[in-house]
Design an enzyme around this catalytic site. Structure first.
Site, PDB file in Angstrom:
ATOM      1  N   HIS B  70       9.961 -25.839  13.203  1.00  0.00           N
ATOM      2  CA  HIS B  70      11.175 -25.895  14.363  1.00  0.00           C
ATOM      3  C   HIS B  70      10.997 -24.416  15.076  1.00  0.00           C
ATOM      4  CE1 HIS B  70      13.821 -22.695  12.478  1.00  0.00           C
ATOM      5  NE2 HIS B  70      13.605 -23.383  11.449  1.00  0.00           N
ATOM      6  N   ASP B  72      13.242 -23.422  17.238  1.00  0.00           N
ATOM      7  CA  ASP B  72      14.852 -22.635  17.610  1.00  0.00           C
ATOM      8  C   ASP B  72      15.072 -21.550  16.652  1.00  0.00           C
ATOM      9  OD1 ASP B  72      15.269 -24.824  15.708  1.00  0.00           O
ATOM     10  OD2 ASP B  72      17.398 -24.714  16.095  1.00  0.00           O
ATOM     11  N   ASP B 100      12.171 -17.152  10.409  1.00  0.00           N
ATOM     12  CA  ASP B 100      12.613 -18.466  10.513  1.00  0.00           C
ATOM     13  C   ASP B 100      12.726 -19.043  11.942  1.00  0.00           C
ATOM     14  OD1 ASP B 100      13.907 -20.590   9.779  1.00  0.00           O
ATOM     15  OD2 ASP B 100      15.869 -19.973   9.324  1.00  0.00           O
ATOM     16  N   GLU B 130      16.790 -26.989  14.834  1.00  0.00           N
ATOM     17  CA  GLU B 130      16.974 -27.300  13.505  1.00  0.00           C
ATOM     18  C   GLU B 130      18.215 -26.647  12.886  1.00  0.00           C
ATOM     19  OE1 GLU B 130      16.265 -26.330   9.198  1.00  0.00           O
ATOM     20  OE2 GLU B 130      16.494 -24.815  10.682  1.00  0.00           O
ATOM     21  N   GLU B 131      18.617 -25.501  13.549  1.00  0.00           N
ATOM     22  CA  GLU B 131      19.635 -24.458  12.983  1.00  0.00           C
ATOM     23  C   GLU B 131      20.922 -24.904  13.275  1.00  0.00           C
ATOM     24  OE1 GLU B 131      18.678 -22.289  11.033  1.00  0.00           O
ATOM     25  OE2 GLU B 131      16.849 -21.281  11.442  1.00  0.00           O
ATOM     26  N   GLU B 159       8.363 -23.696   6.964  1.00  0.00           N
ATOM     27  CA  GLU B 159       9.500 -22.607   6.696  1.00  0.00           C
ATOM     28  C   GLU B 159       9.280 -21.535   5.833  1.00  0.00           C
ATOM     29  OE1 GLU B 159      12.881 -23.101   7.361  1.00  0.00           O
ATOM     30  OE2 GLU B 159      13.033 -24.950   8.347  1.00  0.00           O
ATOM     31  N   HIS B 333      18.040 -15.244   9.267  1.00  0.00           N
ATOM     32  CA  HIS B 333      19.305 -15.127   9.819  1.00  0.00           C
ATOM     33  C   HIS B 333      19.519 -13.836   9.764  1.00  0.00           C
ATOM     34  CE1 HIS B 333      20.094 -19.866   9.215  1.00  0.00           C
ATOM     35  NE2 HIS B 333      18.910 -19.700   9.373  1.00  0.00           N
TER      36      HIS B 333
END
Lengths: 358, 358
Positions: B70, B72, B100, B130-131, B159, B333
C-alpha cells in the site's frame, strides 16, 4: 415588569411565578417582581443581593426562624406555561418549576405578606442559582457578603417533600478511581497491560458493596455507593493505559466528610482514588425545642432526606434546618413535573398554623 | 508531477516516495508518479483504478505471483521530510512511511522495472487507503471491479516484518458487550439498577481469560481477548442504565470467523453481545511448493504474523500469501518511525534471488 398579587391564593401565585421563566442565570425578572411585591409591606425590611431577595421582620421576638426557597429552575422542556390537569381524581398544576420549587416559594411569599405579626421574627430568603454549581448558589454568595442574615434558631427550606417534614440530608462525595496500564497494539496485547481489565476489582467491589442504613437522631438514612461514570479506551486496536471510574458516595450525616473519604479510600484500597467533590450531610436537628414545636404544628411523621439540599448549609452554620414543601421530589426535573394542589394548601396551612399559634 | 527514477537504489527510491506525502485519501500525486514510472517499461502492462496501480508481466510463465504494497501512510506528525540517522552504529532512514511501508514499495518498484524476464509472471499492485476503513481499501475496490487481477499461485505483501517471512495472520473480531440497568437519582440508588456494576463480571472474565497459543501449519499464533473501550454514565448524580464494553478478539487462523464469534459469545454467556467487526485470519500457507521455494530463496525462519494484514484477503481468495518487507512493525505509526537501511537491501536481495533463480 410582571406584578405579583400576594393576596391571591397560593395556587394562583404558583401559576404566576411559574409562568415567569427563571432558569438558573435568568432569574432577574422574577427577582425584580418578588422584591417589588414584598417591598410594599412595612413589616418587611428588604435586602437585595444579585437575584437573591431577603425580607425580614424585626419585631423583637425571642426567636428568629429562616424560611428559604430558590427561585431558579432546571431548563424548560416544552412544559410551560403551566396548566391544570387531573390525574386519578387528583388536581395537579403541571409545568416546569411547579414541584422544584415554585409552589413552595408561592406559599412563602403569600405568608410573608400576610403575617405582619408572626410569633417569631422571620427571615425570608428567595435565592438564585440553586440548580447549578454550588459556587454560583445565591446562598453561597450571601453567606460571604452578609453572614449575619443567616442568624436564626431554626430554618426551613421549602424543597419538595410531599408536604411532610424531611430532616437533615445525606452527605455527598464524588471520587475518581483510576487504574493504569501500558499501551500496546491489541494484536500484541502481551506487550502491554490492560487498564480496563485492571478495573475489574473496582467494579467487583462496587457490585458487592452493601450500603448501611443509619439511624441519626431518630431518622434512618440510607447510604449508597455507586459508579456514575466509567471511561477507558484509546482506539479499537489499542490496549488501553487508563480507566476511570467515577463513584458517588451518599453518606449518612453521622459521618463527617473526612470519615466518608476514609471509608471510600478503604473500599478501594490499593487503587488510585481522587476525591473531586465532598459536601457534608446535615443531622436532622429535630431535637431542638423549636423543631419539636414545628413538628407538632404541621403534623405527620418526619422522614430523612436522602438528597443533598441547602439545609446542610444552615446545619453547618449551627442552625437546625429541615425541608418542608409541596411536591413529590421524584417529579422534580421531570418533563411531567406537576404538584398536587392539595399539598400546596396543606403546606400553607401547616406553616401558618405554626407561625401564628400562641 | 515528481518523477521517480526506478534505476536509483532502493534506499534513494524510499527517500523519494516518502517525501511525496500520501496520507490515506491523498495518494493521487504518488500514484500518478508510480503509474508514469512503470508505464515506460514495455514488459509491464499497467492498469489504473482510482489511486491503485497494477503492473503485470505476461510472459506465459507456468506460475504467477502477486506482489503488493500500500502507498498510503497514517498522518504525518512533523516527521517528514525523511532524514538519515545513526542509532547504535546502525544506519536508519527516519520519517513517516519509511516502515509502513514505503521501503517495501520502493524495493518492489525497483524490481518491477528491472526484472523484464522473471521466472514467474508477476502482478505488482500498489494500492491506496490501507490505513483506514476496510471499505475504502484499494484492494476491496479492485476485488469488486477486477477480481481476475488477483489470480496467482502465491502472494507477497511487503508489510514490515523485519525482513523475515511472516506467514498468515490472526483473525480479528470486535464486539460490544452491553449491560443494562434502570436510571435513578443517585441519592435514591435503590430505586434504580446500576449498569456499570452489572459489568463487573464482564471485566472479571476478561481479567481471568487465558489466551491460547495455537500451532497452525507449523507456526504458533498467540491469541488475545481484550477490552479496548468502556463507556457508561449519564451524569454525576444518576444511576446509569447502560454500560458498553468493546472487546477485541485476535484469533488464530485455525478458527473460522463463526467459531471465533461462538467463542466470544461463550465467554460472555448471559450478556448482550453485538459483533460489530469480524475479519477472518489467514493460514500461513507455507506448505505450497512455491512457498517452500520462496522460503529457501530468502532464507531465515518464518514466523507468525499477529496483526491482521491484507494477506487474509488473498488467503480468502485461495491464494497463499505471506508478509515480507523491511522495517520493524513496532515502529509503524510511531512518531520516530525509521527503517534499518540494511533491511531494505536484504529484502531487495531476497526478492531478486527468488524471482530470478532458475
Amino acid at each position: 415588569m410582571p406584578e405579583l398579587d400576594l393576596t391571591a391564593s397560593s395556587l394562583d401565585l404558583t401559576r404566576a411565578i411559574c409562568d415567569i421563566p427563571s432558569v438558573s442565570g435568568d432569574e432577574a425578572t422574577l427577582a425584580d417582581a418578588i422584591a417589588a411585591a414584598v417591598g410594599v409591606h412595612p413589616h418587611l425590611e428588604v435586602y437585595r443581593d444579585g437575584d437573591t431577595v431577603v425580607a425580614r421582620t424585626s419585631l423583637g421576638r425571642a426567636q428568629r426562624v429562616v424560611i428559604a426557597g430558590h427561585i431558579d429552575t432546571v431548563p424548560i422542556n416544552a412544559n410551560l406555561p403551566v396548566r391544570d390537569i387531573e390525574n386519578d381524581g387528583e388536581h395537579y398544576l403541571w409545568g416546569r418549576g411547579t414541584v422544584d420549587m415554585k409552589a413552595g416559594v408561592a406559599v412563602q411569599l403569600k405568608l410573608a405578606a400576610e403575617l405582619a405579626a408572626p410569633r417569631f421574627d422571620i427571615t425570608w430568603m428567595w435565592y438564585d442559582h440553586e440548580e447549578v454549581d454550588a459556587d454560583l448558589n445565591g446562598l453561597t454568595r450571601l453567606a460571604r457578603t452578609r453572614p449575619d442574615l443567616f442568624a436564626g434558631d431554626f430554618a426551613i427550606l421549602g424543597e419538595p417533600s410531599n408536604g411532610t417534614v424531611e430532616g437533615g440530608c445525606n452527605g455527598n462525595l464524588r471520587a475518581i478511581v483510576r487504574t493504569h496500564g501500558v499501551r500496546a497494539h491489541s494484536a500484541r496485547a502481551w506487550i502491554g497491560a490492560n487498564a480496563i481489565h485492571a478495573a475489574a476489582p473496582v467494579l467487583g467491589r462496587l457490585a458487592e458493596y452493601r450500603p448501611r442504613d443509619v439511624a441519626v437522631d431518630g431518622l434512618v438514612y440510607r447510604e449508597g455507593l455507586n459508579a456514575v461514570r466509567i471511561l477507558g479506551g484509546v482506539a479499537g486496536n489499542v490496549i488501553p493505559d487508563l480507566c476511570e471510574v467515577e463513584v458517588n458516595f451518599r453518606f449518612a450525616p453521622s459521618r463527617t466528610p473526612e470519615e466518608a473519604e476514609d471509608h471510600v479510600r478503604a473500599v478501594f484500597d490499593g487503587f488510585d482514588v481522587d476525591v473531586v467533590d465532598l459536601a457534608p450531610g446535615a443531622r436532622p436537628g429535630l431535637d431542638a425545642p423549636v423543631a419539636q414545636d414545628f413538628l407538632a404544628a404541621v403534623g405527620g411523621e418526619p422522614r430523612p432526606k436522602y438528597g443533598w439540599t441547602d439545609v446542610a448549609r444552615f446545619s453547618a452554620m449551627g442552625v437546625p434546618a429541615v425541608n418542608y414543601g409541596p411536591g413529590d421530589p421524584h417529579l422534580a426535573h421531570h418533563d411531567e413535573e406537576r404538584v398536587a394542589v392539595a399539598q400546596i394548601d396543606d403546606v400553607e396551612r401547616g406553616l401558618r398554623a405554626w407561625l401564628t399559634s400562641s
